[in-house]
Motif scaffolding. Structure first.
Motif, PDB file in Angstrom:
ATOM      1  N   ASN A   1       0.855  -1.268  -0.037  1.00  0.00           N
ATOM      2  CA  ASN A   1       0.058  -0.036   0.112  1.00  0.00           C
ATOM      3  C   ASN A   1       0.632   1.198   0.096  1.00  0.00           C
ATOM      4  O   ASN A   1       0.595   2.195  -0.494  1.00  0.00           O
ATOM      5  CB  ASN A   1      -1.087  -0.063   1.225  1.00  0.00           C
ATOM      6  N   GLU A   2       1.935   1.352   0.906  1.00  0.00           N
ATOM      7  CA  GLU A   2       2.952   2.396   0.692  1.00  0.00           C
ATOM      8  C   GLU A   2       3.551   2.459  -0.407  1.00  0.00           C
ATOM      9  O   GLU A   2       3.680   3.788  -1.049  1.00  0.00           O
ATOM     10  CB  GLU A   2       3.858   2.102   2.032  1.00  0.00           C
TER      11      GLU A   2
ATOM     12  N   THR B   1       1.198   3.732  -3.057  1.00  0.00           N
ATOM     13  CA  THR B   1       0.638   5.079  -2.685  1.00  0.00           C
ATOM     14  C   THR B   1       1.864   6.033  -3.418  1.00  0.00           C
ATOM     15  O   THR B   1       1.412   7.046  -3.749  1.00  0.00           O
ATOM     16  CB  THR B   1       0.454   5.393  -1.448  1.00  0.00           C
ATOM     17  N   GLN B   2       2.871   5.510  -3.061  1.00  0.00           N
ATOM     18  CA  GLN B   2       4.084   6.461  -3.707  1.00  0.00           C
ATOM     19  C   GLN B   2       4.094   6.269  -5.227  1.00  0.00           C
ATOM     20  O   GLN B   2       4.446   7.445  -5.736  1.00  0.00           O
ATOM     21  CB  GLN B   2       5.397   5.840  -3.184  1.00  0.00           C
TER      22      GLN B   2
END
Length: 367
Positions: A328-329, A332-333
């Protein structure tokens, strides 16, 4: 004068697009707030200042956007693959956990509801059989002792009868001598003494004891042949009864001995049957003990396996959670960077960027 005119012309030339230039500068600052945006804006301005072809810059940024999107797609594909692997792993672990829990419950029920009650039942049966064996041996001992006592009593009665018969025979010999004239009636007292001897040798509870009492009375008063013959007849009667009684005692002893043998055989047969039952029950008890031991060992192993499956499930879930967080990180990035590239791509294709670059280039030319 010429310098003043030049300044006025520059001011007029720059003032035409000044508002657009300011908006462009603001856009550059907005895009440059991220590392990717700053990199792209620096790249674009450097490319513009070097008067490189704009199409090359647009192509490079477009390629970068495609590369980022491809990498994001690869990240999503990898996450989908690993997620499916985790799902399969966790499903398999859930199945193993459920199956092991059922196995553990079945083993506990087997031990608690079947094996332990069965062992207790067999143990109680062995204890009861041993009680029967002890009672059996006690009964045989009692009856053997009773047989010995009865036999001794029989021997004493035989001796009593034989002694009495011997005394009766002596009395008969005396009375016959008296009747035959071999002994004078003046010596009749010896007959009375011989009868008293018979009395001493016969138990007072003997069936001929009353006859002996009558004989004692007669031997004190008889004085002729008739009296003597009467005494002789009574002595013969007493002797016959004594012989009959002796024969009956012997017959009764044979019956008692036969009954004792039969009873002893029955007790010994019963004892052997009990011993056989104890051996069989002991074999069953050993089987129960071994089954309880093996089932308990398997239960312990299943319990360890269950804890291992649960720990593996927890670790896999934690790993999946960490991977999901990282995904997810990272996603998102990448989305943010792709959005930044897209924004930069649109901005570089806009009039705002052109105005900014013209402004910078014109400033350099004027100087």
């Amino acid at each position: 004068m010429k310098h003043l005119v030049l300044c006025v012309l520059i001011t007029i030339a720059l003032g035409v697009d000044q508002s657009l230039v300011q908006l462009g500068e603001q856009k550059i600052q907005e895009i440059s707030q991220t590392n990717m945006g700053k990199f792209l804006m620096d790249l674009a301005q450097t490319h513009g200042e070097s008067r490189g072809p704009l199409d090359d810059l647009i192509q490079a940024i477009g390629d970068l956007q495609q590369e980022l999107q491809s990498e994001l797609q690869q990240i999503e594909d990898d996450y989908t693959r690993t997620t499916n692997e985790h799902v399969n792993t966790q499903q398999n672990l859930d199945v193993q956990i459920g199956s092991t829990e059922i196995t553990i419950n079945n083993a506990r029920e087997m031990i608690d509801l079947i094996l332990i009650p069965g062992r207790e039942q067999v143990t109680n049966r062995i204890a009861k059989l041993n009680e029967f064996i002890n009672d059996n041996r006690d009964a045989l001992q009692r009856e053997t002792l009773q047989r010995q006592n009865d036999h001794q009593s029989y021997l004493e009665k035989v001796s009593e009868h034989q002694s009495a018969i011997s005394a009766i025979d002596e009395s008969l010999q005396l009375i016959n001598s008296l009747i035959n004239g071999n002994i004078a009636f003046s010596e009749k007292k010896v007959v009375h003494q011989s009868v008293k001897l018979i009395e001493s040798r016969i138990d007072k509870h003997n069936e001929v004891a009353p006859l002996i009492q009558v004989l004692l009375s007669l031997t004190q008063n008889f004085a002729d042949q008739d009296g003597a013959k009467k005494i002789r007849d009574m002595l013969n009667d007493v002797r016959n009864k004594s012989v009959e009684s002796l024969n009956q005692e012997t017959a009764d002893e044979k019956v008692r001995e036969e009954e004792f043998k039969n009873r002893s055989k029955a007790l010994n047969d019963e004892y052997n049957s009990f011993k056989k039952s104890v051996l069989e029950a002991t074999y069953v008890l050993t089987a129960y003990e071994n089954k309880i031991k093996s089932t308990q060992e398997q239960l312990n192993q299943n319990t360890l396996d269950l804890e291992s499956y649960k720990e593996s499930l927890r670790l896999d879930q934690d790993t999946q959670a960490q991977e999901t967080q990282q995904y997810n990180e990272l996603k998102t990035q990448y989305i943010a960077e792709i959005q930044t590239v897209r924004t930069a791509f649109d901005f570089i294709n806009s009039a705002e960027f052109s105005n900014v670059m013209h402004q910078k280039l014109n400033s350099v030319s004027i100087v």
